[in-house]
Design an enzyme around this catalytic site. Structure first.
Site, PDB file in Angstrom:
ATOM      1  N   ARG A   1     118.563  32.978 -24.505  1.00 39.57           N
ATOM      2  CA  ARG A   1     116.712  32.362 -23.954  1.00 39.57           C
ATOM      3  C   ARG A   1     116.513  30.697 -23.702  1.00 39.57           C
ATOM      4  O   ARG A   1     116.874  30.768 -24.821  1.00 39.57           O
ATOM      5  CB  ARG A   1     116.134  33.417 -24.327  1.00 39.57           C
ATOM      6  CG  ARG A   1     114.786  33.121 -23.469  1.00 39.57           C
ATOM      7  CD  ARG A   1     113.723  34.349 -24.346  1.00 39.57           C
ATOM      8  NE  ARG A   1     113.599  34.308 -25.811  1.00 39.57           N
ATOM      9  CZ  ARG A   1     112.712  34.596 -26.664  1.00 39.57           C
ATOM     10  NH1 ARG A   1     110.697  35.229 -26.092  1.00 39.57           N
ATOM     11  NH2 ARG A   1     112.427  34.258 -28.105  1.00 39.57           N
TER      12      ARG A   1
ATOM     13  N   THR B   1     111.439  27.561 -21.241  1.00 36.59           N
ATOM     14  CA  THR B   1     110.831  28.725 -19.519  1.00 36.59           C
ATOM     15  C   THR B   1     110.613  29.398 -20.545  1.00 36.59           C
ATOM     16  O   THR B   1     110.102  30.324 -19.999  1.00 36.59           O
ATOM     17  CB  THR B   1     111.850  28.493 -18.718  1.00 36.59           C
ATOM     18  OG1 THR B   1     113.063  28.163 -19.180  1.00 36.59           O
ATOM     19  CG2 THR B   1     112.195  26.799 -18.454  1.00 36.59           C
TER      20      THR B   1
ATOM     21  N   ASP C   1     113.665  37.006 -34.973  1.00 36.09           N
ATOM     22  CA  ASP C   1     115.186  36.445 -34.149  1.00 36.09           C
ATOM     23  C   ASP C   1     116.107  37.911 -34.802  1.00 36.09           C
ATOM     24  O   ASP C   1     116.726  37.894 -35.637  1.00 36.09           O
ATOM     25  CB  ASP C   1     115.616  35.595 -34.298  1.00 36.09           C
ATOM     26  CG  ASP C   1     116.929  35.226 -33.040  1.00 36.09           C
ATOM     27  OD1 ASP C   1     116.509  34.462 -32.036  1.00 36.09           O
ATOM     28  OD2 ASP C   1     117.858  35.749 -32.676  1.00 36.09           O
TER      29      ASP C   1
ATOM     30  N   ASP D   1     119.223  36.234 -35.723  1.00 41.82           N
ATOM     31  CA  ASP D   1     119.439  35.644 -36.486  1.00 41.82           C
ATOM     32  C   ASP D   1     119.148  36.474 -37.985  1.00 41.82           C
ATOM     33  O   ASP D   1     120.293  36.431 -39.031  1.00 41.82           O
ATOM     34  CB  ASP D   1     118.787  34.321 -37.062  1.00 41.82           C
ATOM     35  CG  ASP D   1     118.676  33.281 -36.154  1.00 41.82           C
ATOM     36  OD1 ASP D   1     119.755  33.320 -35.318  1.00 41.82           O
ATOM     37  OD2 ASP D   1     117.619  33.236 -35.884  1.00 41.82           O
TER      38      ASP D   1
HETATM   39  N1  URA Z   1     114.262  38.118 -29.767  1.00 41.75           N
HETATM   40  C1  URA Z   1     114.299  38.451 -30.898  1.00 41.75           C
HETATM   41  O1  URA Z   1     115.257  38.330 -31.632  1.00 41.75           O
HETATM   42  N2  URA Z   1     113.287  38.453 -31.341  1.00 41.75           N
HETATM   43  C2  URA Z   1     111.678  38.661 -30.798  1.00 41.75           C
HETATM   44  O2  URA Z   1     111.093  38.254 -31.160  1.00 41.75           O
HETATM   45  C3  URA Z   1     112.033  38.637 -29.684  1.00 41.75           C
HETATM   46  C4  URA Z   1     112.920  37.789 -28.675  1.00 41.75           C
END
Ligand code: URA
Length: 210
Positions: free
Chosen positions: A105, A109, A201, A204
Site C-alpha cells: 500500500r 495515496t 498492522d 508487523d
Molecule cells: N492493514 C493492516 O495491517 N492493518 C490495518 O488496520 C489496515 C490495513
C-alpha cells in the site's frame, strides 16, 4: 444470492481475535493465535463444499463414504500479511494449490501497487479463496481480485480476519460476486487507512517488524 459479508462470530474466533487485538500480545503468540483462527475461519468458509461418496472398506465392512467433490481449491495469499492466514488454512486443506499476489500500500495515496503475481493454472476450474487478514480501504483486495479474474478465476471468495465497513462497501461495489468472510466487522478506518479498533498492522504484528 449469498450474503455479501458473513461475520464468523464463533466464540473461539471471537476469543482469539480479542487476544490478537491486545497490543501486549507478543509476536510468537500472535502468530500462534492467527494460525488457530485461520483454521476455524477455513472450517466456516468451506461449509458448503459439495460432497460425493466413494467406496471404502473399513476393517468391518464396505461402505459408501463421503468425500469432497467438484472443483479443486486454490488459496491465494495477498502478500505479505496473507501468508499468516495461509499457514493455518493449509493445515486444514493440505491439497490446495497456492498462489501469491504481492501488493503493497502506498502510504501516501493508500493505493495498491502490485509487485508480484504467481497463481496456479486453470483458475477457471477452481474455487479460489483470496486471503488477506485486514480488509481496510479494500483497494488492495479489489486490485488482487481484478488480477485473479484476469487470470481466469470465476468462483471467488475472500477471507479476512477483520473488515472495515469502507472495505466491505468498496468490494461490494466492484466485485459484488465475491462473498467476504471475516472474523469481525470493525467500526471504521482512521485517517491513515488503519482499521479501528483493529489490531494494528497485521504484517508487523505477525513478523515482529515495525
Ligand atoms: N492493514 C493492516 O495491517 N492493518 C490495518 O488496520 C489496515 C490495513
Amino acid at each position: 444470492m449469498k450474503e455479501h459479508l458473513t461475520v464468523i462470530d464463533h466464540p473461539l474466533v471471537q476469543h482469539k481475535l480479542t487476544l490478537m487485538r491486545r497490543k501486549e500480545t507478543p509476536t510468537s503468540t500472535f502468530r500462534q493465535l492467527l494460525r488457530e483462527t485461520s483454521m476455524l475461519l477455513t472450517y466456516e468458509i468451506t461449509q458448503d463444499l459439495p460432497l460425493t461418496t466413494m467406496n471404502v472398506d473399513t476393517p468391518l465392512c464396505g461402505m459408501q463414504a463421503p468425500i469432497l467433490d467438484g472443483k479443486k481449491l486454490a488459496l491465494i495469499s495477498i502478500l505479505r500479511a496473507g501468508n499468516g492466514l495461509l499457514d493455518g488454512m493449509l493445515e486444514v486443506i493440505p491439497a490446495a494449490r497456492v498462489g501469491f499476489v504481492g501488493m503493497y500500500r502506498d502510504e501516501e495515496t493508500l493505493e495498491p501497487v502490485e509487485y508480484y503475481c504467481k497463481v496456479p493454472p486453470e483458475l477457471d476450474k477452481r474455487l479460489v479463496i483470496a486471503v488477506d487478514p485486514m480488509l481496510a480501504t479494500g483497494n488492495s483486495s479489489v486490485a488482487a481480485i481484478d488480477r485473479l479474474k484476469e487470470a481466469g478465476a470465476n468462483d471467488l471468495r475472500m477471507l479476512c480476519l477483520l473488515a472495515a465497513p469502507e472495505g466491505v462497501a468498496r468490494m461490494k461495489d466492484v466485485h459484488p460476486d465475491v462473498p467476504i468472510f471475516a472474523g469481525a466487522l470493525d467500526e471504521k478506518l482512521n485517517e491513515r487507512g488503519y482499521i479501528v479498533p483493529g489490531l494494528g498492522d497485521a504484517g508487523d504484528r505477525m513478523y515482529g517488524t515495525t
